[in-house]
Write a protein that holds these residues in place. Structure first.
Motif, PDB file in Angstrom:
ATOM      1  N   LEU A 139     -27.814  13.759   1.467  1.00  0.00           N
ATOM      2  CA  LEU A 139     -29.195  14.071   1.816  1.00  0.00           C
ATOM      3  C   LEU A 139     -29.824  14.965   0.745  1.00  0.00           C
ATOM      4  CD1 LEU A 139     -28.805  14.783   5.646  1.00  0.00           C
ATOM      5  CD2 LEU A 139     -29.610  12.696   4.544  1.00  0.00           C
ATOM      6  N   ARG A 140     -29.131  16.024   0.393  1.00  0.00           N
ATOM      7  CA  ARG A 140     -29.557  16.894  -0.701  1.00  0.00           C
ATOM      8  C   ARG A 140     -28.421  17.855  -1.004  1.00  0.00           C
ATOM      9  NH1 ARG A 140     -32.637  18.935   3.697  1.00  0.00           N
ATOM     10  NH2 ARG A 140     -31.914  21.000   4.366  1.00  0.00           N
ATOM     11  N   ASP A 141     -28.249  18.207  -2.259  1.00  0.00           N
ATOM     12  CA  ASP A 141     -27.241  19.175  -2.698  1.00  0.00           C
ATOM     13  C   ASP A 141     -25.879  18.866  -2.073  1.00  0.00           C
ATOM     14  OD1 ASP A 141     -29.256  20.446  -4.156  1.00  0.00           O
ATOM     15  OD2 ASP A 141     -29.825  21.678  -2.448  1.00  0.00           O
ATOM     16  N   ASP A 142     -25.375  19.785  -1.223  1.00  0.00           N
ATOM     17  CA  ASP A 142     -24.067  19.575  -0.602  1.00  0.00           C
ATOM     18  C   ASP A 142     -24.170  19.164   0.861  1.00  0.00           C
ATOM     19  OD1 ASP A 142     -25.071  21.928   0.355  1.00  0.00           O
ATOM     20  OD2 ASP A 142     -23.282  23.136  -0.025  1.00  0.00           O
ATOM     21  N   LEU A 143     -25.349  18.664   1.263  1.00  0.00           N
ATOM     22  CA  LEU A 143     -25.580  18.250   2.652  1.00  0.00           C
ATOM     23  C   LEU A 143     -25.510  16.729   2.756  1.00  0.00           C
ATOM     24  CD1 LEU A 143     -26.377  19.732   5.339  1.00  0.00           C
ATOM     25  CD2 LEU A 143     -28.721  19.010   4.876  1.00  0.00           C
ATOM     26  N   VAL A 144     -24.694  16.224   3.710  1.00  0.00           N
ATOM     27  CA  VAL A 144     -24.518  14.780   3.863  1.00  0.00           C
ATOM     28  C   VAL A 144     -24.636  14.376   5.324  1.00  0.00           C
ATOM     29  CG1 VAL A 144     -22.946  14.721   1.875  1.00  0.00           C
ATOM     30  CG2 VAL A 144     -21.999  14.886   4.197  1.00  0.00           C
ATOM     31  N   ARG A 145     -24.922  13.076   5.531  1.00  0.00           N
ATOM     32  CA  ARG A 145     -24.908  12.499   6.874  1.00  0.00           C
ATOM     33  C   ARG A 145     -23.716  11.557   6.975  1.00  0.00           C
ATOM     34  NH1 ARG A 145     -29.724  10.541   7.237  1.00  0.00           N
ATOM     35  NH2 ARG A 145     -30.630  12.128   8.588  1.00  0.00           N
ATOM     36  N   LEU A 146     -22.863  11.786   7.981  1.00  0.00           N
ATOM     37  CA  LEU A 146     -21.665  10.971   8.148  1.00  0.00           C
ATOM     38  C   LEU A 146     -22.005   9.549   8.570  1.00  0.00           C
ATOM     39  CD1 LEU A 146     -20.419  13.821   8.039  1.00  0.00           C
ATOM     40  CD2 LEU A 146     -18.809  13.084   9.804  1.00  0.00           C
ATOM     41  N   LEU A 151     -24.098  12.827  12.551  1.00  0.00           N
ATOM     42  CA  LEU A 151     -23.783  14.215  12.232  1.00  0.00           C
ATOM     43  C   LEU A 151     -24.129  14.522  10.781  1.00  0.00           C
ATOM     44  CD1 LEU A 151     -22.356  16.670  13.675  1.00  0.00           C
ATOM     45  CD2 LEU A 151     -20.313  15.996  12.405  1.00  0.00           C
ATOM     46  N   VAL A 152     -24.791  15.671  10.578  1.00  0.00           N
ATOM     47  CA  VAL A 152     -25.080  16.182   9.244  1.00  0.00           C
ATOM     48  C   VAL A 152     -24.190  17.394   9.006  1.00  0.00           C
ATOM     49  CG1 VAL A 152     -26.831  17.248   7.763  1.00  0.00           C
ATOM     50  CG2 VAL A 152     -27.462  15.343   9.258  1.00  0.00           C
ATOM     51  N   THR A 153     -23.558  17.482   7.852  1.00  0.00           N
ATOM     52  CA  THR A 153     -22.647  18.593   7.591  1.00  0.00           C
ATOM     53  C   THR A 153     -22.665  18.976   6.116  1.00  0.00           C
ATOM     54  OG1 THR A 153     -20.409  19.408   8.004  1.00  0.00           O
ATOM     55  CG2 THR A 153     -20.598  17.167   7.126  1.00  0.00           C
ATOM     56  N   VAL A 154     -22.186  20.173   5.843  1.00  0.00           N
ATOM     57  CA  VAL A 154     -22.073  20.679   4.477  1.00  0.00           C
ATOM     58  C   VAL A 154     -20.693  20.317   3.930  1.00  0.00           C
ATOM     59  CG1 VAL A 154     -21.976  22.773   3.065  1.00  0.00           C
ATOM     60  CG2 VAL A 154     -23.679  22.569   4.880  1.00  0.00           C
ATOM     61  N   VAL A 155     -20.645  19.932   2.660  1.00  0.00           N
ATOM     62  CA  VAL A 155     -19.398  19.496   2.029  1.00  0.00           C
ATOM     63  C   VAL A 155     -19.105  20.373   0.813  1.00  0.00           C
ATOM     64  CG1 VAL A 155     -18.210  17.591   0.896  1.00  0.00           C
ATOM     65  CG2 VAL A 155     -19.726  17.133   2.823  1.00  0.00           C
ATOM     66  N   PRO A 159     -20.301  17.102  -6.121  1.00  0.00           N
ATOM     67  CA  PRO A 159     -20.994  16.983  -7.412  1.00  0.00           C
ATOM     68  C   PRO A 159     -22.492  16.773  -7.186  1.00  0.00           C
ATOM     69  CG  PRO A 159     -19.074  15.542  -7.295  1.00  0.00           C
ATOM     70  CD  PRO A 159     -19.328  16.018  -5.908  1.00  0.00           C
ATOM     71  N   GLU A 160     -23.263  16.822  -8.242  1.00  0.00           N
ATOM     72  CA  GLU A 160     -24.707  16.626  -8.115  1.00  0.00           C
ATOM     73  C   GLU A 160     -25.012  15.132  -8.097  1.00  0.00           C
ATOM     74  OE1 GLU A 160     -28.838  17.777 -10.466  1.00  0.00           O
ATOM     75  OE2 GLU A 160     -26.979  18.904 -10.847  1.00  0.00           O
ATOM     76  N   TYR A 161     -25.423  14.639  -6.912  1.00  0.00           N
ATOM     77  CA  TYR A 161     -25.790  13.233  -6.746  1.00  0.00           C
ATOM     78  C   TYR A 161     -27.230  13.140  -6.268  1.00  0.00           C
ATOM     79  CZ  TYR A 161     -20.848  11.766  -6.973  1.00  0.00           C
ATOM     80  OH  TYR A 161     -19.566  11.525  -7.375  1.00  0.00           O
ATOM     81  N   GLU A 162     -27.872  12.005  -6.565  1.00  0.00           N
ATOM     82  CA  GLU A 162     -29.221  11.821  -6.041  1.00  0.00           C
ATOM     83  C   GLU A 162     -29.140  11.437  -4.568  1.00  0.00           C
ATOM     84  OE1 GLU A 162     -31.473   8.267  -7.165  1.00  0.00           O
ATOM     85  OE2 GLU A 162     -29.756   7.682  -8.404  1.00  0.00           O
ATOM     86  N   ARG A 163     -30.251  11.657  -3.891  1.00  0.00           N
ATOM     87  CA  ARG A 163     -30.347  11.367  -2.465  1.00  0.00           C
ATOM     88  C   ARG A 163     -30.020   9.903  -2.199  1.00  0.00           C
ATOM     89  NH1 ARG A 163     -32.860  13.411   2.117  1.00  0.00           N
ATOM     90  NH2 ARG A 163     -33.715  11.834   3.522  1.00  0.00           N
ATOM     91  N   GLY A 164     -29.198   9.661  -1.166  1.00  0.00           N
ATOM     92  CA  GLY A 164     -28.851   8.296  -0.790  1.00  0.00           C
ATOM     93  C   GLY A 164     -27.526   7.814  -1.331  1.00  0.00           C
ATOM     94  N   THR A 165     -26.905   8.584  -2.227  1.00  0.00           N
ATOM     95  CA  THR A 165     -25.603   8.204  -2.783  1.00  0.00           C
ATOM     96  C   THR A 165     -24.540   8.208  -1.677  1.00  0.00           C
ATOM     97  OG1 THR A 165     -26.177   9.155  -4.924  1.00  0.00           O
ATOM     98  CG2 THR A 165     -23.839   8.801  -4.474  1.00  0.00           C
ATOM     99  N   LEU A 166     -23.679   7.201  -1.690  1.00  0.00           N
ATOM    100  CA  LEU A 166     -22.600   7.098  -0.713  1.00  0.00           C
ATOM    101  C   LEU A 166     -21.328   7.706  -1.297  1.00  0.00           C
ATOM    102  CD1 LEU A 166     -22.286   5.904   2.155  1.00  0.00           C
ATOM    103  CD2 LEU A 166     -21.287   3.869   1.102  1.00  0.00           C
TER     104      LEU A 166
END
Length: 503
Positions: A139-146, A151-155, A159-166
């Motif tokens: 979603l952004r920075d170290d925040l992802v949606r499982l 569920l949204v969680t911090v990881v 690494p630095e990825y653009e939004r939407g990267t799996l």
């Protein structure tokens, strides 16, 4: 079928809100600009939906906001260009702002509750299924949606990825008490499928929205949260006051009114700041407890008042101030009355009077006399004032019936107006062109003390509504480093009170 219903609801809400906009008729509009979702009393584009305006209007049985907007819409249909003159809510209507502020606070509380429940059961299900690895979308920075659960969680180690990267993540621990996971990055899986990653989804209210909007609204990522704590709290106008200040300054603010049980005050304050709250106003009966909570980080005003009405938190430390006295001084000065070089009479020796001491002295009064029914209490407060004074101000004290001389500014901090009783004070205490000020306020702008003062020759009178606004504006400045116009807020609050009283 859900997609079709959602699309039709959006189409209808856009068309109906457009009718209000064309006629310059206020309502409660939904807006999103630069990734920030909020409400507005006038039409503003909703960027993620790509529409010029949007308002909730299709579900009047589920939401009062929709009912209110439909009332405005019916008026628009029936009266056309004359609608702004006869609509239930006129342009810049204070009652509309009150509804908007209250609804915003309540829906955020509901969403927070829904999020908490959903998060708990998602984590519980993952525990039961012994899920330790999952794909997730950045979603952004170290925040992802499982991918395996909503569920949204911090990881950690992302690494630095653009939004939407799996990506693939490892879930090492699940804490059901804190509703958190301990997760770490494992591997890259795939690039984003869509460049802007704004897949459509139906939000909790049944309206079609982008995932970006749902995320921002449900998590309050860009919203500032403040509140007033008290017991009781029903009559507080702080949410309206701060709502007006936020609208003036363009701040996206959620301001709650919270009735706190006395035994829960300290824990509730700490919990509020632990969850990211920015600032608290404190009213009866908690000002002394707030003083104790912030005892290691008190302003000079709070130390002098020995009570706190404003709290905020920096790096885990709670800070406290008392803005009542500076609110009083600023209100007097905003109405064109200078305190510098003036003789000031302060009636009463309680907490309100104590809070006014330092600001009055710093404003440069030449003489300060404290009068109270019990003369010894006035004398005690006068001793405190002498310890605070840094100039050669003359500080004296007496009982009410023994007030000497004449005074330029007479401030009543006692409860005489609330008790509807006249004060036993000499009739000769007012200098020519003197100001009488009552910390109590009424919709009319007059109080029993102010009427008594007029009869005794006071040429100017002010009630305490401006002091209330002044202390709130000062708190607002402390928390947000933003200046709000107290005079315009005072005018709108007064009009709202008078309008409510006349119904």
């Amino acid at each position: 079928i859900d997609l079709l219903i959602g699309e039709m609801m959006i189409f209808t809400n856009v068309e109906w809100s457009g009718m209000l906009s064309e006629l310059k008729l206020p309502g409660i509009f939904r807006t999103q600009q630069f990734g920030r979702a909020k409400q507005s009393s006038h039409a503003v584009p909703h960027q993620s939906m790509g529409v010029p305006q949007y308002a909730w209007m299709t579900s009047p049985l589920r939401r009062y906001v929709d009912l209110l907007n439909q009332q405005q819409l019916i008026c628009a249909i029936e009266h056309g260009v004359s609608a702004p003159l006869v609509a239930p809510y006129k342009p810049k209507d204070m009652d509309l702002l009150v509804v908007m502020t209250t609804f915003d606070s309540m829906i955020q509380q509901w969403r927070n509750f829904q999020d908490t429940v959903e998060r708990f059961w998602a984590l519980r299900w993952m525990q039961q299924q012994n899920i330790t690895e999952s794909e997730a979308t950045v979603l952004r920075d170290d925040l992802v949606r499982l991918s395996v659960a909503p569920l949204v969680t911090v990881v950690e180690g992302m690494p630095e990825y653009e939004r939407g990267t799996l990506v693939k993540i490892q879930i090492d621990d699940i804490n059901l008490l804190k509703l958190k996971t301990k997760s770490r990055y494992v591997d890259f899986v795939a690039d984003p499928v869509f460049d802007d990653f704004e897949d459509e989804a139906v939000d909790d209210d049944g309206d079609l929205a982008t995932e970006l909007e749902v995320e921002i609204e449900s998590e309050s990522a860009d919203q500032v949260r403040c509140a007033v704590f008290g017991y009781p709290i029903a009559q507080s106008v702080s949410p309206t006051l701060h709502g007006l200040a936020a609208e003036q300054t363009g701040l996206e603010l959620i301001y709650d009114k919270v009735e706190v049980q006395p035994e829960d005050f300290s824990d509730t304050v700490k919990q509020f700041f632990d969850k990211g709250g920015r600032g608290l106003n404190i009213t009866i009966p908690f000002k002394l407890e707030a003083f104790e909570l912030a005892k290691n980080n008190l302003t000079d005003r709070a130390k002098a008042a020995q009570a706190v009405n404003t709290l905020w938190c920096v790096d885990g430390e709670i800070y406290g101030d008392n803005t009542d006295g500076i609110g009083l001084v600023n209100d007097i000065q905003n109405h064109g009355f200078s305190i510098k070089g003036k003789k000031v009479l302060l009636i009463g020796a309680g907490g309100a009077a104590r809070g006014a001491l330092l600001p009055l002295l710093e404003a440069g009064c030449a003489a300060l006399h404290i009068a109270n029914r019990t003369a010894s209490r006035a004398e005690d407060l006068a001793k405190q004032a002498q310890e605070l004074a840094t100039t050669d101000v003359i500080i004296t004290a007496s009982g009410l019936e023994d007030i000497p001389g004449q005074w330029d500014i007479v401030i009543n901090s006692s409860a005489s107006s609330l008790e509807q009783v006249a004060l036993p004070i000499p009739e000769t205490i007012f200098n020519p062109n003197a100001l009488a000020y009552d910390m109590v306020y009424q919709a009319s702008g007059s109080t029993p003390f102010l009427e008594q003062s007029k009869d005794m020759g006071a040429e100017h009178t002010l009630d305490g509504l401006g002091m209330l606004v002044g202390q709130g504006v000062e708190s607002f400045k402390i928390w947000h480093d933003l200046e709000a116009d107290a005079s315009s807020i005072l005018k709108e609050l007064r009009q709202a009170m008078q309008s409510k009283q006349s119904r």
